[in-house]
Design an enzyme around this catalytic site. Sequence first.
Site, PDB file in Angstrom:
ATOM      1  CG  HIS A 188      -2.059   0.925   1.116  1.00  0.00           C
ATOM      2  ND1 HIS A 188      -1.972   2.270   1.377  1.00  0.00           N
ATOM      3  CD2 HIS A 188      -3.325   0.689   0.706  1.00  0.00           C
ATOM      4  CE1 HIS A 188      -3.163   2.823   1.143  1.00  0.00           C
ATOM      5  NE2 HIS A 188      -3.993   1.892   0.739  1.00  0.00           N
ATOM      6  CG  ASP A 241      -8.368  -4.035  -3.226  1.00  0.00           C
ATOM      7  OD1 ASP A 241      -7.581  -3.130  -3.513  1.00  0.00           O
ATOM      8  OD2 ASP A 241      -9.601  -3.887  -3.191  1.00  0.00           O
TER       9      ASP A 241
HETATM   10  C1  SDX Z   1      -6.063   0.297  -3.084  1.00  0.00           C
HETATM   11  O1  SDX Z   1      -4.213   4.691  -1.934  1.00  0.00           O
HETATM   12  C2  SDX Z   1      -5.227   4.120  -1.403  1.00  0.00           C
HETATM   13  O2  SDX Z   1      -5.712   4.508  -0.365  1.00  0.00           O
HETATM   14  C3  SDX Z   1      -5.815   2.961  -2.198  1.00  0.00           C
HETATM   15  C4  SDX Z   1      -6.863   2.119  -1.512  1.00  0.00           C
HETATM   16  C5  SDX Z   1      -8.144   2.884  -1.278  1.00  0.00           C
HETATM   17  O3  SDX Z   1      -8.875   2.527  -0.345  1.00  0.00           O
HETATM   18  O4  SDX Z   1      -8.450   3.797  -2.098  1.00  0.00           O
HETATM   19  O5  SDX Z   1      -6.359   1.648  -0.283  1.00  0.00           O
HETATM   20  C6  SDX Z   1      -7.235   0.904  -2.380  1.00  0.00           C
HETATM   21  O6  SDX Z   1      -5.779   0.666  -4.187  1.00  0.00           O
HETATM   22  C7  SDX Z   1      -5.227  -0.722  -2.362  1.00  0.00           C
HETATM   23  C8  SDX Z   1      -4.017  -1.226  -3.191  1.00  0.00           C
HETATM   24  C9  SDX Z   1      -4.490  -2.311  -4.178  1.00  0.00           C
HETATM   25  N1  SDX Z   1      -3.411  -2.669  -5.100  1.00  0.00           N
HETATM   26  C10 SDX Z   1      -2.800  -3.867  -5.029  1.00  0.00           C
HETATM   27  O7  SDX Z   1      -3.019  -4.703  -4.165  1.00  0.00           O
HETATM   28  C11 SDX Z   1      -1.801  -4.119  -6.155  1.00  0.00           C
HETATM   29  C12 SDX Z   1      -0.515  -4.726  -5.590  1.00  0.00           C
HETATM   30  N2  SDX Z   1       0.188  -3.700  -4.793  1.00  0.00           N
HETATM   31  C13 SDX Z   1       1.076  -2.847  -5.494  1.00  0.00           C
HETATM   32  O8  SDX Z   1       1.216  -2.843  -6.824  1.00  0.00           O
HETATM   33  C14 SDX Z   1       1.642  -1.681  -4.685  1.00  0.00           C
HETATM   34  O9  SDX Z   1       1.905  -2.137  -3.415  1.00  0.00           O
HETATM   35  C15 SDX Z   1       0.792  -0.433  -4.644  1.00  0.00           C
HETATM   36  C16 SDX Z   1       0.413   0.005  -6.012  1.00  0.00           C
HETATM   37  C17 SDX Z   1      -0.434  -0.672  -3.822  1.00  0.00           C
HETATM   38  C18 SDX Z   1       1.626   0.654  -3.972  1.00  0.00           C
HETATM   39  O10 SDX Z   1       2.658   0.965  -4.822  1.00  0.00           O
HETATM   40  P1  SDX Z   1       3.785   2.066  -4.440  1.00  0.00           P
HETATM   41  O11 SDX Z   1       3.433   2.776  -3.205  1.00  0.00           O
HETATM   42  O12 SDX Z   1       4.065   2.865  -5.664  1.00  0.00           O
HETATM   43  O13 SDX Z   1       4.991   1.178  -4.042  1.00  0.00           O
HETATM   44  P2  SDX Z   1       6.058   0.584  -5.072  1.00  0.00           P
HETATM   45  O14 SDX Z   1       5.347  -0.001  -6.251  1.00  0.00           O
HETATM   46  O15 SDX Z   1       7.108   1.623  -5.316  1.00  0.00           O
HETATM   47  O16 SDX Z   1       6.650  -0.638  -4.207  1.00  0.00           O
HETATM   48  C19 SDX Z   1       7.744  -0.445  -3.304  1.00  0.00           C
HETATM   49  C20 SDX Z   1       8.540  -1.766  -3.360  1.00  0.00           C
HETATM   50  C21 SDX Z   1       8.990  -2.117  -4.797  1.00  0.00           C
HETATM   51  O17 SDX Z   1      10.126  -2.922  -4.663  1.00  0.00           O
HETATM   52  P3  SDX Z   1      11.631  -2.202  -4.772  1.00  0.00           P
HETATM   53  O18 SDX Z   1      11.622  -1.375  -6.049  1.00  0.00           O
HETATM   54  O19 SDX Z   1      11.739  -1.347  -3.538  1.00  0.00           O
HETATM   55  O20 SDX Z   1      12.582  -3.365  -4.805  1.00  0.00           O
HETATM   56  O21 SDX Z   1       7.682  -2.850  -2.948  1.00  0.00           O
HETATM   57  C22 SDX Z   1       7.508  -3.754  -4.035  1.00  0.00           C
HETATM   58  C23 SDX Z   1       7.885  -3.004  -5.293  1.00  0.00           C
HETATM   59  O22 SDX Z   1       8.315  -3.891  -6.317  1.00  0.00           O
HETATM   60  N3  SDX Z   1       6.091  -4.144  -4.054  1.00  0.00           N
HETATM   61  C24 SDX Z   1       5.636  -5.372  -4.300  1.00  0.00           C
HETATM   62  C25 SDX Z   1       4.244  -5.292  -4.151  1.00  0.00           C
HETATM   63  N4  SDX Z   1       3.906  -4.042  -3.825  1.00  0.00           N
HETATM   64  C26 SDX Z   1       5.054  -3.331  -3.759  1.00  0.00           C
HETATM   65  N5  SDX Z   1       6.282  -6.518  -4.636  1.00  0.00           N
HETATM   66  C27 SDX Z   1       5.483  -7.611  -4.833  1.00  0.00           C
HETATM   67  N6  SDX Z   1       4.127  -7.619  -4.692  1.00  0.00           N
HETATM   68  C28 SDX Z   1       3.490  -6.470  -4.353  1.00  0.00           C
HETATM   69  N7  SDX Z   1       2.168  -6.457  -4.222  1.00  0.00           N
END
Ligand code: SDX
Length: 424
Positions: free
Chosen positions: A302, A359
């Site tokens: 998140h 989710d």
């Molecule tokens: C919602 O913002 C809100 O409030 C949203 C929400 C709402 O109520 O409106 O809460 C609803 O959208 C919840 C999120 C649902 N999405 C997912 O579940 C999709 C999977 N999660 C991600 O793609 C990710 O965690 C996000 C999009 C939710 C957040 O992305 P960020 O903040 O841009 O973080 P990032 O992508 O830069 O990740 C940081 C690190 C990275 O690794 P490094 O580059 O540091 O090595 O964490 C890793 C990412 O690769 N990472 C994951 C991951 N999520 C982050 N690795 C594997 N699986 C994951 N799910």
Amino acid sequence: MSDNAKLEIKGNTYELPVITGTEGETAIDITTLRAKSGVITIDNGFMNTGSCKSAITFLDGEKGILRYRGYPIEQLAESSNFVETSYLLFNGELPTKAEHDAFYSKISSFSSLPSGVKNILNQFPATAHPMGVLSATISALSGFYPEYLTAEATEEIKNKSIAQLMAQVKIIMANFYRKTIGKDPVDSNPALGYSKDFLNMMFDKEIDDEVAHALDTLLILHADHEQNCSTSTVRVVGSSHANVFASISGGVDALWGQLHGGANQAVLEMLDEIKNDGGDYKKFINKAKDKDDSFRLMGFGHRVYKNFDPRAKIIKKACDVVLEKLNVQDPLLAIARGLEEEALKDEYFVQRNLYPNVDFYSGIIYKALGIPTNMFTAMFVLGRLPGWLSQWKELREDTTGKIARPRQIYVGENERNYKKISDR
Ligand code: SDX
């Protein structure tokens, strides 16, 4: 000592005001930065940038706190209902019984759709994704309610918008679902209560009170979440003074993405993939960690929560209640639990503060309720509607508000002269 922030750029020092919110959050107000220094800021994904001051929802990602108008989400999920929570978000206070009943009666007064909207709905193929149907049909409402197109967001328009959209979006979703299963629509029966009425319109059967209550709780948990991607979209569209249907339709489109609200559908598809692959979730944990593999653990991580998403905790508990009540044994729940247990002790996830989000478990409940997977994100829309509309109202009531128009840093070609095609 001045509370101002001091910024030194190329030997010049600029003072910028610092503002502090009611929960102690602090921000540097850079409204005057470019005028003073000619310099702007840039912030990928707005990770460090506040877009507004808001009194609607407070969340603390480090502590896993979420409150609507100051009330902890745990108390609202335990004791409130979706209509009451929607009133709270929109009006700022919990309603008296009279206010609650008047609000629900206003919602109930929109218990059908204009025939033209029904015709539009019927033009979509049964294979259309419900999010595209919702976005298009909500925008189409502007053609049938021209009173919303005036630039002024009057009290009457604001109060009508939340009642009308909470009612008509529910009907659009249920009617389109009935079309996809080749059945006639079921009329809304508001006397059943908001969530039970929706489930009855969907499945045309007796709905157990506890099952309706579980859906009501899910809707409460999705109702608002400060300046997430889709709410920010609602505000950006609203800042141009486009009508409320345009703002909400934009929010639906932003929520559709699988990094955002589309994740609940993606979680179920991921769990199904793991089940069909033999159920070895540890293999998928390794895929999620592999930078050369585009696979992500959907429903995990998140932007703000670097601790447990408080909503995920409540939904996970609700899973047991609903599946037991419905006497559903879902092997996907065991896979989800195994994934969570494995991830929470894996360095990759721990180091990055990746926890289950809203989710991760919600789809298991929607599935147990009989809602098709491709409608899960539409369920998120139904829940988030009061939040979007509350944020839209707050934006339109901010007399100091400006149209959203970010700057950029240009990295393209410098000036060059046109050449005739014969000279290229
Ligand atoms: C919602 O913002 C809100 O409030 C949203 C929400 C709402 O109520 O409106 O809460 C609803 O959208 C919840 C999120 C649902 N999405 C997912 O579940 C999709 C999977 N999660 C991600 O793609 C990710 O965690 C996000 C999009 C939710 C957040 O992305 P960020 O903040 O841009 O973080 P990032 O992508 O830069 O990740 C940081 C690190 C990275 O690794 P490094 O580059 O540091 O090595 O964490 C890793 C990412 O690769 N990472 C994951 C991951 N999520 C982050 N690795 C594997 N699986 C994951 N799910």
